[in-house]
Write a protein that holds these residues in place. Structure first.
Motif, short mmCIF file in Angstrom:
data_model
loop_
_atom_site.label_atom_id
_atom_site.label_comp_id
_atom_site.label_asym_id
_atom_site.label_seq_id
_atom_site.Cartn_x
_atom_site.Cartn_y
_atom_site.Cartn_z
N ASP A 170 -4.75 7.50 7.39
CA ASP A 170 -5.66 8.62 7.21
C ASP A 170 -6.55 8.27 6.04
O ASP A 170 -6.10 7.65 5.06
N ARG A 171 -7.84 8.64 6.12
CA ARG A 171 -8.72 8.41 4.97
C ARG A 171 -9.68 9.56 4.75
O ARG A 171 -9.74 10.13 3.68
N GLY A 172 -10.51 9.88 5.76
CA GLY A 172 -11.52 10.92 5.65
C GLY A 172 -12.09 11.21 7.02
O GLY A 172 -11.51 10.82 8.04
N ASP A 173 -13.24 11.87 7.07
CA ASP A 173 -13.85 12.15 8.36
C ASP A 173 -14.48 10.89 8.94
O ASP A 173 -14.63 9.87 8.26
N LEU A 174 -14.85 10.95 10.20
CA LEU A 174 -15.34 9.76 10.90
C LEU A 174 -16.56 9.14 10.23
O LEU A 174 -16.67 7.92 10.09
N THR A 175 -17.51 9.98 9.81
CA THR A 175 -18.72 9.45 9.19
C THR A 175 -18.40 8.75 7.87
O THR A 175 -18.89 7.65 7.61
N ALA A 176 -17.58 9.38 7.04
CA ALA A 176 -17.20 8.77 5.77
C ALA A 176 -16.48 7.45 5.99
O ALA A 176 -16.69 6.47 5.27
N ASN A 177 -15.62 7.41 6.99
CA ASN A 177 -14.85 6.20 7.26
C ASN A 177 -15.74 5.08 7.82
O ASN A 177 -15.52 3.90 7.53
N LEU A 178 -16.73 5.47 8.60
CA LEU A 178 -17.69 4.48 9.10
C LEU A 178 -18.46 3.88 7.93
O LEU A 178 -18.62 2.65 7.83
N GLU A 179 -18.92 4.75 7.02
CA GLU A 179 -19.67 4.28 5.85
C GLU A 179 -18.81 3.41 4.94
O GLU A 179 -19.32 2.53 4.25
N ALA A 180 -17.49 3.67 4.95
CA ALA A 180 -16.58 2.89 4.11
C ALA A 180 -16.21 1.54 4.74
O ALA A 180 -15.49 0.75 4.13
N GLY A 181 -16.67 1.29 5.98
CA GLY A 181 -16.46 -0.01 6.60
C GLY A 181 -15.14 -0.18 7.32
O GLY A 181 -14.72 -1.32 7.59
N LEU A 182 -14.47 0.92 7.70
CA LEU A 182 -13.16 0.77 8.34
C LEU A 182 -13.24 0.07 9.69
O LEU A 182 -12.23 -0.45 10.18
N ALA A 183 -14.42 0.03 10.30
CA ALA A 183 -14.58 -0.72 11.56
C ALA A 183 -14.33 -2.21 11.35
O ALA A 183 -14.06 -2.94 12.31
N GLU A 184 -14.40 -2.66 10.12
CA GLU A 184 -14.19 -4.07 9.81
C GLU A 184 -12.71 -4.44 9.69
O GLU A 184 -12.35 -5.62 9.79
N VAL A 185 -11.84 -3.42 9.49
CA VAL A 185 -10.44 -3.73 9.18
C VAL A 185 -9.44 -3.03 10.09
O VAL A 185 -8.23 -3.26 9.96
N ALA A 186 -9.90 -2.18 10.99
CA ALA A 186 -9.00 -1.48 11.92
C ALA A 186 -9.67 -1.40 13.28
O ALA A 186 -10.79 -0.89 13.39
#
Length: 338
Positions: free
Chosen positions: A208-224
């Motif tokens: 869990d981290r945050g909402d979808l937009t925040a997680n996209l901006e944080a780069g989670l697509a690169e690691v999960a």
């Protein structure tokens, strides 16, 4: 409806005969939010303070600070309590280790499925009064919640059922950590800013981290490689406007009503914005090659009894926490969730 009519009637004093009295009172407050500067939620806090000023003909001014700008976020509760500044935007779950009632005024894992359900509990049932009771002993006044939707799970492996999480390492905090542990998740609490590197290095398998937009901006697509919905660990989120009690009591009632009305308006506006932005962010995750997995409704429903046991364990023998929990459970039963 009765509560809304009363609030509207009081707030009507901002015009007409009461207008002259309001204009005589110039008030200046300071408020520290949860969010970093220039982020989407912080922009909605800017809308909140602007709306309060507008509703009071510019006589009630709130100077807004971003998270940690006046004091570190972990010290905001004590700072407002002492009167160092008048108001904060907070997430009750941060203080739940000290005040168990706050577990349930912030988010209930496997609980309310939509923001409207939780907001109805606050405004149409006894949620607002119970939240205020929880703050009473601390010289603080719970003004109003901001209620919005789920946070997703980001995973390095496919999760297609609750059982798939057992034995895996997951980042969760607060009540979500206790509930997910009940499903045999190896819960690893950590700061939000550590989630990216922990996923990247394999310290955790999902988070869990945050909402979808925040997680996209944080780069989670690169690691999960996977996004898992619904976010059963945090299906609904409530943050809170909380004021120093003495400062609140010193306000004219019309100014108190302005705070309450602005908070409710901004809550709805933020929720609608997130609803739209989530769809955009989800499409961008998919464009980046991320697979979106959805848990089966029957699987989620079957997991709720285990979650309820974890809720009760978190409430322990705290009288107010149990009152809040029973109030929510009663409503969930009426909604057919339990």
């Amino acid at each position: 409806m009765r509560k809304w009519v009363v609030t509207a009637a009081v707030f009507a004093g901002l015009s007409g005969a009461a207008g002259a009295a309001v204009a005589q009172d110039a008030v200046s407050w300071r408020m520290q939010s949860l969010w970093d500067a220039n982020t989407t939620p912080q922009k909605f806090e800017e809308r909140f303070v602007a709306r309060v000023a507008e509703l009071t003909d510019g006589n009630f001014q709130i100077r807004l600070f971003s998270g940690g700008q006046i004091v570190p976020a972990a010290e905001a509760f004590e700072a407002v309590q002492s009167g160092a500044f008048e108001m904060m935007k907070t997430f009750d779950g941060y203080e739940a280790g000290t005040v168990p009632a706050f577990y349930f005024t912030s988010t209930v894992p496997f609980g309310f499925e939509t923001p409207d359900q939780m907001e109805a509990w606050f405004y149409e049932l006894d949620g607002l009064e119970l939240a205020r009771d929880a703050y009473d002993d601390y010289g603080l006044h719970y003004v109003a919640p901001s209620v919005y939707g789920e946070e997703p799970i980001h995973s390095t492996f496919p999760i297609e059922s609750i059982a798939d999480m057992a034995g895996q390492k997951g980042r969760f905090v607060g009540l979500a950590g206790q509930v997910m542990a009940a499903f045999d998740v190896a819960v690893t609490p950590m700061a939000t800013g550590e989630v990216y590197s922990a996923l990247e290095r394999g310290v955790i398998d999902f988070a869990d981290r945050g909402d979808l937009t925040a997680n996209l901006e944080a780069g989670l697509a690169e690691v999960a490689d996977y996004v898992v919905l619904p976010g059963v660990h945090q299906p609904v989120t409530a943050t809170a406007y909380v004021a120093n009690q003495e400062a609140w009591d010193a306000l004219p009632r019309s100014y108190q009503a302005a705070l309450e009305l602005a908070a409710r308006e901004v809550s709805g506006a933020l929720r609608q914005h997130i609803l739209v932005q989530d769809q955009i962010a989800l499409a961008e995750f998919q464009d980046a090659g991320i697979e979106v997995l959805r848990l089966d409704d029957e699987d989620v429903q079957a997991a709720r009894p285990t979650a309820v046991e974890a809720w009760r364990a978190a409430a322990g023998d705290d009288e107010l926490a149990n009152r809040i929990l029973e109030s929510q459970i009663d409503f969930m039963r009426q909604l057919g969730l339990l």
